[in-house]
Design an enzyme around this catalytic site. Structure first.
Site, PDB file in Angstrom:
ATOM      1  CG  ASP A   1       4.447   3.451  -5.357  1.00 30.07           C
ATOM      2  OD1 ASP A   1       4.341   4.128  -4.325  1.00 30.07           O
ATOM      3  OD2 ASP A   1       5.085   3.821  -6.349  1.00 30.07           O
TER       4      ASP A   1
ATOM      5  CG  ASP B   1       5.999   9.948  -1.878  1.00 27.86           C
ATOM      6  OD1 ASP B   1       6.913  10.571  -1.305  1.00 27.86           O
ATOM      7  OD2 ASP B   1       5.611  10.227  -3.014  1.00 27.86           O
TER       8      ASP B   1
HETATM    9  N1  GLY Z   1       3.940   8.879  -4.704  1.00 28.88           N
HETATM   10  C1  GLY Z   1       4.150   9.703  -5.814  1.00 28.88           C
HETATM   11  C2  GLY Z   1       3.534  11.037  -5.736  1.00 28.88           C
HETATM   12  O1  GLY Z   1       3.011  11.457  -4.735  1.00 28.88           O
HETATM   13  O2  GLY Z   1       3.564  11.719  -6.738  1.00 28.88           O
END
Ligand code: GLY
Length: 397
Positions: free
Chosen positions: A117, A176
């Protein structure tokens, strides 16, 4: 039997009319975008007064109190990202002072090698900060963070590992993760080191091959075998079921492949982004106000909860994608953006000044199966909404 069928058809019709009505959408224009941004600035001036010195606002907890996180949380970069955007838009120095303060809080994350992330965390904060303020220290921090992110790339699988938190998975990649590639492209351009570029392209290609179904919807998680590099399983964590289409996942993939086209000019990425757009907007479960249910296959549609964050991400992505397509498609995409932004700006989705714990958007869904962040404001919904409004302004100027 026939009677029953007619009654249920009539009820379904009435329900769908009702859901259309509750959402009453208007058109959107430059004046409204400006007005909305001015309102958001006011709301975030209030937010600034309420945020503790060493924590970042993420959402609201189950008791209705603000939910703050540490710098290691995946959402930690959005608050300062918002402040940078608001400074860029308003030139109000107060936003810059606060942006600096909450960006600097995240420096330790440049060494955080336990997550994919870092794009969300460092590129939204330091990335926007460096773009706007051009501080060379920010550049150095960003480059260290990119190196850390790059260390999660596995050569045989050809992708970046997303999560470390579940030992049952060997090598999970979530859709994601497409959002963190923009950061690697920045590092490639800034250092001239093509490794970052190659990793981003490889990750996007592996995702293209394994994450998408025949209908162009995306799985949430693909778990790989680290020895054979083969797919072990395709599952969900935040969606309704393994075979369902989690709405924010679709939005991340749309945004991600749009960025892929921007950075590589490879037409196959724009084609993928177009296919995702078609999947999303032609879906029979997409409501007329274009704020999706939290999952396209959620039970209880049309009473299922919506996800304003997915809508905001989609609007921002479409504003960019509309620039890479033919005139007719451009018009089509921008008309969808108008509806999304008009809906988000309506009182149904935009909070009143001083309410909603000083967040802007209401009605997002963070992790419904996990029982968390259900029908709440989310800092990243606000971030992508503000980004969309600024992109809209730039386009219409
Ligand atoms: N990347 C985590 C979410 O979209 O909740």
């Amino acid at each position: 039997m026939k009677k029953l069928l007619i009654i249920s058809l009539i009820s379904a019709f009435i329900l769908s009319c009702h859901s259309n009505k509750e959402d009453n959408t208007n058109t959107f224009n430059l004046e409204k975008a400006n007005k909305e941004l001015v309102f958001i600035e006011q709301q975030y001036l209030n937010m600034i007064e309420s945020v503790p010195d060493s924590l970042l606002p993420r959402s609201v907890d189950n008791d209705g109190k603000p939910y703050y996180v540490n710098p290691s949380d995946w959402t930690s970069g959005f608050y300062s990202g918002i402040l940078w955007y608001l400074f860029e838009n308003s030139k109000n120095e107060k936003f810059k002072t606060e942006a600096l303060k909450y960006t600097n809080l995240l420096e330790s994350q440049k060494y955080n090698n336990h997550t994919h992330d870092l794009g969300f965390m460092l590129y939204s904060s330091y990335g926007n900060g460096y773009r706007i303020a051009k501080d060379s220290m920010y550049k150095r921090i960003l480059l260290r963070g990119a190196k850390t992110l790059s260390s999660r790339f596995n050569d045989s699988i050809g992708a970046i590992k997303s999560w470390d938190w579940n030992p049952a998975w060997q090598f999970p990649v979530i859709v994601d993760n497409m959002m963190n590639l923009e950061y690697l492209f920045w590092a490639a351009k800034t250092t001239g080191d093509s490794v970052y570029y190659k990793q981003a392209v490889s990750h996007a290609n592996v995702t293209l091959k394994n994450h998408f179904r025949e209908d162009n919807s995306s799985y949430h998680v693909v778990n790989y075998d680290t020895v054979t590099a083969k797919v072990i399983e395709k599952i969900t964590v935040q969606g309704y079921s393994n075979e369902s289409a989690w709405s924010r996942g679709q939005a991340w993939s749309l945004y991600g492949y749009t960025v892929m086209y921007r950075e590589t000019k490879n037409q196959k990425y724009v084609e993928q982004a177009k296919k995702i757009t078609t999947y999303v907007f032609d879906h029979p479960n997409m409501p007329s106000n274009l704020i999706p249910y939290w999952d396209f296959n959620a039970p209880n549609i049309p009473t299922a909860l919506r996800d304003a964050s997915a809508a905001a991400i989609t609007a921002s992505a479409l504003l960019e994608l509309s620039q890479y397509v033919d005139e007719e498609t451009n018009k089509n995409y921008l008309s969808k953006v108008d509806i999304i932004l008009a809906t988000l700006a309506s009182s149904k989705y935009t909070a009143e000044l001083g309410k909603n714990n000083n967040f802007v958007l209401k009605h997002s869904t963070g992790h419904l199966p996990g029982g968390r962040e259900i029908d709440v404001p989310l800092v990243y919904a606000d971030y992508y909404y503000i980004e969309a409004l600024m992109r809209y302004k730039n386009l219409k100027k």
